[in-house]
Motif scaffolding. Structure first.
Motif, PDB file in Angstrom:
ATOM      1  N   ILE A   1      54.904  37.980  35.216  1.00 33.10           N
ATOM      2  CA  ILE A   1      54.544  36.605  35.573  1.00 33.10           C
ATOM      3  C   ILE A   1      54.191  36.527  37.057  1.00 33.10           C
ATOM      4  CG2 ILE A   1      55.455  34.266  35.867  1.00 33.10           C
ATOM      5  CD1 ILE A   1      57.081  34.734  33.280  1.00 33.10           C
ATOM      6  N   LEU A   2      55.010  37.164  37.893  1.00 32.54           N
ATOM      7  CA  LEU A   2      54.724  37.165  39.336  1.00 32.54           C
ATOM      8  C   LEU A   2      53.381  37.830  39.621  1.00 32.54           C
ATOM      9  CD1 LEU A   2      58.276  38.088  40.696  1.00 32.54           C
ATOM     10  CD2 LEU A   2      57.097  35.887  40.966  1.00 32.54           C
ATOM     11  N   GLN A   3      53.108  38.938  38.934  1.00 28.91           N
ATOM     12  CA  GLN A   3      51.835  39.625  39.127  1.00 28.91           C
ATOM     13  C   GLN A   3      50.652  38.744  38.716  1.00 28.91           C
ATOM     14  OE1 GLN A   3      50.615  42.205  36.174  1.00 28.91           O
ATOM     15  NE2 GLN A   3      49.236  43.434  37.392  1.00 28.91           N
ATOM     16  N   VAL A   4      50.782  38.096  37.544  1.00 24.52           N
ATOM     17  CA  VAL A   4      49.701  37.231  37.054  1.00 24.52           C
ATOM     18  C   VAL A   4      49.493  36.055  38.008  1.00 24.52           C
ATOM     19  CG1 VAL A   4      49.058  35.619  35.214  1.00 24.52           C
ATOM     20  CG2 VAL A   4      49.949  37.887  34.635  1.00 24.52           C
ATOM     21  N   MET A   5      50.590  35.478  38.489  1.00 23.89           N
ATOM     22  CA  MET A   5      50.473  34.341  39.404  1.00 23.89           C
ATOM     23  C   MET A   5      49.747  34.733  40.687  1.00 23.89           C
ATOM     24  SD  MET A   5      51.943  31.546  38.100  1.00 23.89           S
ATOM     25  CE  MET A   5      52.682  30.551  39.383  1.00 23.89           C
TER      26      MET A   5
ATOM     27  N   LEU B   1      44.386  34.475  43.569  1.00 24.01           N
ATOM     28  CA  LEU B   1      43.161  35.011  44.188  1.00 24.01           C
ATOM     29  C   LEU B   1      41.911  34.366  43.596  1.00 24.01           C
ATOM     30  CD1 LEU B   1      44.110  38.815  44.342  1.00 24.01           C
ATOM     31  CD2 LEU B   1      44.236  37.104  46.174  1.00 24.01           C
ATOM     32  N   PHE B   2      42.040  33.829  42.374  1.00 26.14           N
ATOM     33  CA  PHE B   2      40.938  33.087  41.739  1.00 26.14           C
ATOM     34  C   PHE B   2      41.100  31.582  41.951  1.00 26.14           C
ATOM     35  CE2 PHE B   2      41.170  36.948  38.970  1.00 26.14           C
ATOM     36  CZ  PHE B   2      39.900  37.439  39.230  1.00 26.14           C
ATOM     37  N   HIS B   3      42.014  31.204  42.902  1.00 26.63           N
ATOM     38  CA  HIS B   3      42.282  29.794  43.215  1.00 26.63           C
ATOM     39  C   HIS B   3      42.785  29.030  41.984  1.00 26.63           C
ATOM     40  CE1 HIS B   3      40.330  30.635  47.026  1.00 26.63           C
ATOM     41  NE2 HIS B   3      39.277  31.089  46.362  1.00 26.63           N
ATOM     42  N   PHE B   4      43.555  29.725  41.127  1.00 29.33           N
ATOM     43  CA  PHE B   4      44.120  29.152  39.909  1.00 29.33           C
ATOM     44  C   PHE B   4      43.047  28.491  39.042  1.00 29.33           C
ATOM     45  CE2 PHE B   4      47.814  29.309  42.792  1.00 29.33           C
ATOM     46  CZ  PHE B   4      48.665  30.066  42.003  1.00 29.33           C
TER      47      PHE B   4
ATOM     48  N   ILE C   1      41.196  32.356  34.206  1.00 29.88           N
ATOM     49  CA  ILE C   1      42.588  32.604  33.848  1.00 29.88           C
ATOM     50  C   ILE C   1      42.763  33.915  33.095  1.00 29.88           C
ATOM     51  CG2 ILE C   1      42.323  31.114  31.815  1.00 29.88           C
ATOM     52  CD1 ILE C   1      45.576  31.765  33.769  1.00 29.88           C
ATOM     53  N   ASN C   2      41.864  34.234  32.167  1.00 31.07           N
ATOM     54  CA  ASN C   2      42.043  35.445  31.358  1.00 31.07           C
ATOM     55  C   ASN C   2      41.913  36.722  32.171  1.00 31.07           C
ATOM     56  OD1 ASN C   2      42.578  34.059  28.984  1.00 31.07           O
ATOM     57  ND2 ASN C   2      40.433  33.962  28.392  1.00 31.07           N
ATOM     58  N   LYS C   3      41.162  36.674  33.275  1.00 25.54           N
ATOM     59  CA  LYS C   3      41.021  37.856  34.131  1.00 25.54           C
ATOM     60  C   LYS C   3      42.360  38.246  34.755  1.00 25.54           C
ATOM     61  CE  LYS C   3      36.223  36.751  35.391  1.00 25.54           C
ATOM     62  NZ  LYS C   3      35.325  36.390  36.515  1.00 25.54           N
ATOM     63  N   ALA C   4      43.176  37.232  35.058  1.00 21.20           N
ATOM     64  CA  ALA C   4      44.477  37.495  35.685  1.00 21.20           C
ATOM     65  C   ALA C   4      45.484  38.086  34.709  1.00 21.20           C
ATOM     66  CB  ALA C   4      45.026  36.198  36.286  1.00 21.20           C
ATOM     67  N   MET C   5      45.227  37.961  33.408  1.00 23.79           N
ATOM     68  CA  MET C   5      46.166  38.439  32.381  1.00 23.79           C
ATOM     69  C   MET C   5      45.997  39.921  32.064  1.00 23.79           C
ATOM     70  SD  MET C   5      47.554  35.583  31.653  1.00 23.79           S
ATOM     71  CE  MET C   5      47.141  34.011  32.369  1.00 23.79           C
ATOM     72  N   TYR C   6      44.799  40.418  32.241  1.00 20.11           N
ATOM     73  CA  TYR C   6      44.461  41.771  31.792  1.00 20.11           C
ATOM     74  C   TYR C   6      45.277  42.817  32.568  1.00 20.11           C
ATOM     75  CZ  TYR C   6      41.543  45.733  30.481  1.00 20.11           C
ATOM     76  OH  TYR C   6      41.102  46.934  29.992  1.00 20.11           O
ATOM     77  N   PRO C   7      45.741  43.903  31.939  1.00 24.07           N
ATOM     78  CA  PRO C   7      45.522  44.324  30.555  1.00 24.07           C
ATOM     79  C   PRO C   7      46.705  44.040  29.619  1.00 24.07           C
ATOM     80  CG  PRO C   7      46.329  46.183  31.790  1.00 24.07           C
ATOM     81  CD  PRO C   7      46.354  44.998  32.736  1.00 24.07           C
ATOM     82  N   PHE C   8      47.712  43.337  30.114  1.00 29.81           N
ATOM     83  CA  PHE C   8      48.947  43.183  29.333  1.00 29.81           C
ATOM     84  C   PHE C   8      48.872  42.082  28.277  1.00 29.81           C
ATOM     85  CE2 PHE C   8      50.181  45.021  33.441  1.00 29.81           C
ATOM     86  CZ  PHE C   8      50.780  46.182  32.996  1.00 29.81           C
ATOM     87  N   PHE C   9      47.923  41.172  28.440  1.00 29.40           N
ATOM     88  CA  PHE C   9      47.787  40.070  27.487  1.00 29.40           C
ATOM     89  C   PHE C   9      46.316  39.907  27.129  1.00 29.40           C
ATOM     90  CE2 PHE C   9      51.323  39.258  30.348  1.00 29.40           C
ATOM     91  CZ  PHE C   9      52.371  39.078  29.464  1.00 29.40           C
ATOM     92  N   ARG C  10      46.081  39.665  25.830  1.00 26.35           N
ATOM     93  CA  ARG C  10      44.697  39.500  25.378  1.00 26.35           C
ATOM     94  C   ARG C  10      44.048  38.301  26.049  1.00 26.35           C
ATOM     95  NH1 ARG C  10      42.858  38.816  19.106  1.00 26.35           N
ATOM     96  NH2 ARG C  10      43.423  41.027  19.080  1.00 26.35           N
ATOM     97  N   ASN C  11      44.806  37.216  26.178  1.00 28.87           N
ATOM     98  CA  ASN C  11      44.280  35.994  26.792  1.00 28.87           C
ATOM     99  C   ASN C  11      45.445  35.111  27.242  1.00 28.87           C
ATOM    100  OD1 ASN C  11      45.205  34.596  24.402  1.00 28.87           O
ATOM    101  ND2 ASN C  11      43.306  35.248  23.385  1.00 28.87           N
ATOM    102  N   HIS C  12      45.107  33.952  27.788  1.00 31.28           N
ATOM    103  CA  HIS C  12      46.138  33.074  28.346  1.00 31.28           C
ATOM    104  C   HIS C  12      47.055  32.510  27.270  1.00 31.28           C
ATOM    105  CE1 HIS C  12      44.226  29.085  27.291  1.00 31.28           C
ATOM    106  NE2 HIS C  12      43.205  29.899  27.104  1.00 31.28           N
TER     107      HIS C  12
END
Length: 483
Positions: free
Chosen positions: A179-183, A188-191, A196-207
């Motif tokens: 969660i800290l890593q994704v946040m 960096l994408f200004h939330f 959003i899905n770019k911040a999840m990769y590769p551990f989650f398929r999507n948000h």
């Protein structure tokens, strides 16, 4: 003090070294990089043979960290947790054949376990009647290792509050770090909702997958706060984590999980005041009336979207408002799948198309009136509603069994909550019910019961409800005998 290395240890070291060198060279030579994981697999198997309790906790640790891997268009898995489930399933079966008493007394005879077994048996029956047996049998096998590992082995290993604490920290640590890593990455994408899905990769398929595991695990986080003394480091950490998880769910921009969080306190009131039966009956009646309205004289056609206006919105505010206006592409794509599902159901109403057979067949049953820009479905996702998915793949009988299981879980759980003697056990039972409720909230607009980010929590919670019930009955019986 010097210790002599015996021949067995030396042989094991040489064997592991040889496997490591061979697998790395094979990975480099063939380009199949997953071959380099063979030494890890050997070590995991060895650990499972020596002490599968450690392997079970390693599996819990791996759940948040696992990633999807596709060997081909028709064969994929989650690494490393799904192979670990398969291995632990084997360990469980072998162990129980010689140590049946390791399970709580009467575990398989418990009402919930009987209903769960009926649900599992129907999946097998639906697979036998499937339009594609191979696809359905794969789904049946996956369900087998989910139920065996999380629905049975859990009851062998987690027998006390201390065991539950260990399981909690095994999931909490990797999930919180992720969660800290994704946040940070999302910042960096200004939330941005668009990124959003770019911040999840590769551990989650999507948000949606990301928010689902956070919301489902959230009740355990609330429970863990009651375990530690005021002012302790662990309590301060967990208090901070509650805020972190809520913020993470907010920035996941996942509407279903917002709804799930809002249900926590009302659900507690329902359980506390014994309103479960009435609540479930009202929900069933409401859904039934809504469906009758939709399909009476084809009223659902009035809600067909305008193809040109139904688009993907890169701003979350627009995303929410367009949802209510019927102009959000993700929402209307769900309707597109739901219409196809109802038309599929009419063709195989009793036993369905077979587990896993929605995706390969649904395009033939869609209506162009509901088509959207993403209807080509590159993610190969399914019905976006687990109940409709069951109706299509397991028929009316399969859905009825699952609804009965659902009713049984919540009514049984509510009764168990009020039968518990200690306040601590009451909190544990309430937490397990909340976890299951969170799973169901996510299933309304998704079908993630079969995924490693949601499915394990469902079966773990059922297993622990049964185990705590048996433990409570035993405690009451011992108290009666002592008097």
């Amino acid at each position: 003090m010097n210790r002599t290395i015996d021949k067995l240890e030396l042989g094991m070291f040489a064997f592991l070294g040889a496997i490591t060198i061979t697998s790395v060279l094979a990975a480099l030579g063939t380009g199949l990089h997953y071959l380099a994981l063979i030494p890890l697999a050997v070590m995991i198997v060895y650990t499972g043979v020596i002490n599968f309790r450690i392997l079970y906790y390693l599996l819990l640790f791996a759940i948040p960290l696992s990633m999807e891997y596709s060997f081909s268009d028709s064969l994929g898995t989650d690494l490393p947790d799904e192979p670990m489930m398969v291995g632990l399933m084997g360990c469980t079966i072998l162990y129980l054949l010689t140590n049946y008493k390791a399970l709580p007394t009467g575990y398989f005879a418990n009402f919930l376990m009987v209903v769960l077994f009926i649900h599992y048996s129907w999946i097998f029956a639906a697979a036998l009647n499937s339009v594609s047996f191979v696809v359905s049998f794969k789904q049946f096998l996956a369900k087998t290792w989910y139920i065996t590992t999380f629905g049975v082995l859990t009851a062998v290993i987690i027998r006390s509050k201390n065991d539950l604490k260990t399981a909690f920290w095994c999931i909490y640590i990797p999930l919180t770090l992720l969660i800290l890593q994704v946040m940070v990455r999302h910042a960096l994408f200004h939330f941005s909702f668009e990124d959003i899905n770019k911040a999840m990769y590769p551990f989650f398929r999507n948000h949606v997958n990301y928010a689902a595991i956070i919301s489902v695990f959230f009740p355990f986080l609330l429970l863990a706060r009651t375990w530690y003394a005021r002012g302790s480091f662990k309590l301060r950490l967990l208090n901070f984590s509650v805020l972190l998880y809520i913020v993470a769910i907010y920035f996941s921009y996942t509407r279903t999980c917002y709804m799930a969080l809002l249900l926590v306190y009302p659900f507690y009131l329902v359980v506390k005041h014994k309103w479960m039966k009435q609540t479930l009956l009202v929900l069933i009646l409401g859904v039934t009336l809504f469906l009758v309205h939709l399909f009476q004289q084809n009223n659902f056609l009035k809600y067909a979207p305008n193809f040109e206006e139904t688009i993907y919105h890169d701003d979350f505010g627009s995303h929410l408002s367009s949802t209510f206006e019927g102009k959000d592409v993700s929402s209307m794509e769900r309707v597109y799948r739901w219409v196809a599902a109802t038309r599929m159901f009419k063709e195989h109403p009793w036993m369905g198309f077979g587990p896993g057979n929605f995706y390969p067949n649904y395009q033939h049953y869609t209506l162009s009136d509901f088509e959207t820009y993403v209807s080509d479905n590159p993610e190969r996702s399914t019905a976006h509603d687990y109940f409709l998915l069951l109706l299509v793949e397991q028929g009316t009988i399969g859905l009825a069994i699952f609804l009965f299981l659902t009713f049984a879980i919540f009514v049984y759980g509510e009764r168990l909550y009020h039968k518990m003697v200690s306040a601590e056990d009451k909190r544990i039972v309430l937490t397990l019910l909340m976890v299951i409720a969170m799973v169901y909230a996510n299933l309304l607009l998704s079908d993630m019961m079969e995924t490693d980010k949601v499915g394990p929590f469902y079966f773990i919670s059922i297993a622990l409800l049964v185990a705590w019930d048996i433990k409570n009955r035993k405690s009451i019986s011992l108290q009666a005998q002592s008097q």
